[in-house]
Design an enzyme around this catalytic site. Structure first.
Site, PDB file in Angstrom:
ATOM      1  CG  ASP A   1      73.427  16.759  -6.459  1.00 48.93           C
ATOM      2  OD1 ASP A   1      72.632  16.096  -5.763  1.00 48.93           O
ATOM      3  OD2 ASP A   1      73.071  17.731  -7.152  1.00 48.93           O
TER       4      ASP A   1
ATOM      5  CE1 TYR B   1      69.874  19.769 -12.074  1.00 42.14           C
ATOM      6  CE2 TYR B   1      71.512  18.130 -11.457  1.00 42.14           C
ATOM      7  CZ  TYR B   1      70.731  19.225 -11.139  1.00 42.14           C
ATOM      8  OH  TYR B   1      70.808  19.774  -9.882  1.00 42.14           O
TER       9      TYR B   1
ATOM     10  CE  LYS C   1      69.342  18.112  -6.888  1.00 40.75           C
ATOM     11  NZ  LYS C   1      70.472  17.523  -7.631  1.00 40.75           N
TER      12      LYS C   1
END
Length: 336
Positions: free
Chosen positions: A46, A51, A77
């Site tokens: 994931d 990030y 995401k």
């Protein structure tokens, strides 16, 4: 497609640390950590553009580029767009503060529109060096992150990102989608809608030994009733559960530290590791399909696998319940 049909192993890899979460991780160490996960048999990874402003995706793409693509699952995401421009000023990351202060300095903007959703996926594909994303989570629509603006963000996603992801899933471009959040309210709101049709959600930090009451009482019944699934992120509560200083991306409060100490005292009496307690508690709920602890060092992968396989005595779980350290209705391993 049900998340249980996509995720073959209940242990996945959370990539937030690869974005230099809390510290600057050397490149070789980051790549070796992903390699250790692969060697362990982990096949669910994931990620998110947020990030480290794309750093985690870049590193994961480098580490997995030569692996057989059909053998692993990637989720990432949408909701943030990583730009080529550099932003040297302070960033408003809400409750996540400066957790990625050591990441790339690229500008990151928030946008949950239809066009931004497609652009975000395109950017992730390039950074991850892959031809497809399996699962897409809509990232961080939560009151604690956006304050009073979170409902406006949710509305933008409802009319923009959600229909796009529904269409991409129905066309077979992606396999599944849902929210990727650290508060239950947005998932509850999504599940109350007649349309669209999510496949589940990633819930970080809200179904853990240290914080699970609201998710247990409100969200998990909704998920189960709809035949969906939850991926649990942050099962160690930003590290607080396993002796780290942080809870919810900030220094842990005295109350949290006291709860950790109480759980650890019982764990020590029963010869149980705190990692095993954390992972196995989250997975005991039938709505949870996988846990994705983060790792920034190769050795952490073996620890997580050992924790998942550890034999935890039923007496430990009963002691936690008797001490009031878990919700009385929480499913516990080996206890009906």
């Amino acid at each position: 497609m049900a998340l249980t049909d996509i995720l073959s192993d209940r242990l996945g890899f959370g990539a937030a640390p690869l974005g230099n979460m809390f510290r600057a991780i050397p490149e070789d160490e980051a790549l070796a950590t992903v390699e250790a996960a692969w060697d362990d048999g982990i096949r669910y990874f994931d990620n998110a553009p947020f990030y480290g402003a794309g750093l985690a995706e870049i590193r994961m793409g480098q580490a997995l580029k030569d692996k057989p693509r059909d053998e692993y699952v990637i989720s990432t995401k949408i909701g943030r767009i990583v730009l080529d421009t550099i932003d040297d000023g302070p960033r408003d990351n809400g409750e996540k503060g400066d957790v990625f202060a050591h990441g790339r300095r690229n500008t990151v903007i928030n946008d949950y529109s239809a066009d931004a959703t497609l652009r975000s996926i395109e950017g992730s594909l390039k950074r991850l060096q892959t031809d497809r994303i399996d699962i897409v989570w809509v990232h961080d629509i939560a009151q604690d992150f956006y304050g009073d603006e979170w409902l406006a963000m949710f509305e933008q996603a409802r009319t923009g990102a959600f229909p796009v992801l529904d269409r991409l899933r129905d066309e077979g471009v992606i396999k599944a989608w849902g929210l990727g959040v650290n508060r239950v309210e947005a998932v509850e709101l999504l599940l109350d809608l007649d349309a669209p049709r999510p496949d589940g959600s990633l819930l970080a930090g809200r179904y853990t030994l240290l914080d699970h009451a609201r998710a247990l009482e409100r969200l998990m019944p909704m998920v189960a009733a709809r035949g969906l699934g939850i991926v649990v992120g942050g099962p160690y509560s930003s590290g607080a559960l396993v002796g780290g200083p942080n809870f919810e991306y900030a220094p842990a409060s005295p109350e949290i530290l006291a709860k950790v100490a109480a759980i650890k005292a019982i764990a020590d009496r029963h010869g149980v590791s705190m990692k095993a307690a954390g992972l196995q508690f989250s997975l005991a709920n039938p709505a949870v399909v996988a846990v994705i602890p983060g790792a920034s060092r190769p050795g952490r992968i073996a620890e997580d696998r050992a924790a998942l396989d550890e034999q935890v005595p039923v007496a430990f779980w009963r002691a936690l319940r008797d001490a009031g350290l878990v919700h009385p209705a929480a499913p516990l391993p080996g206890i009906d």
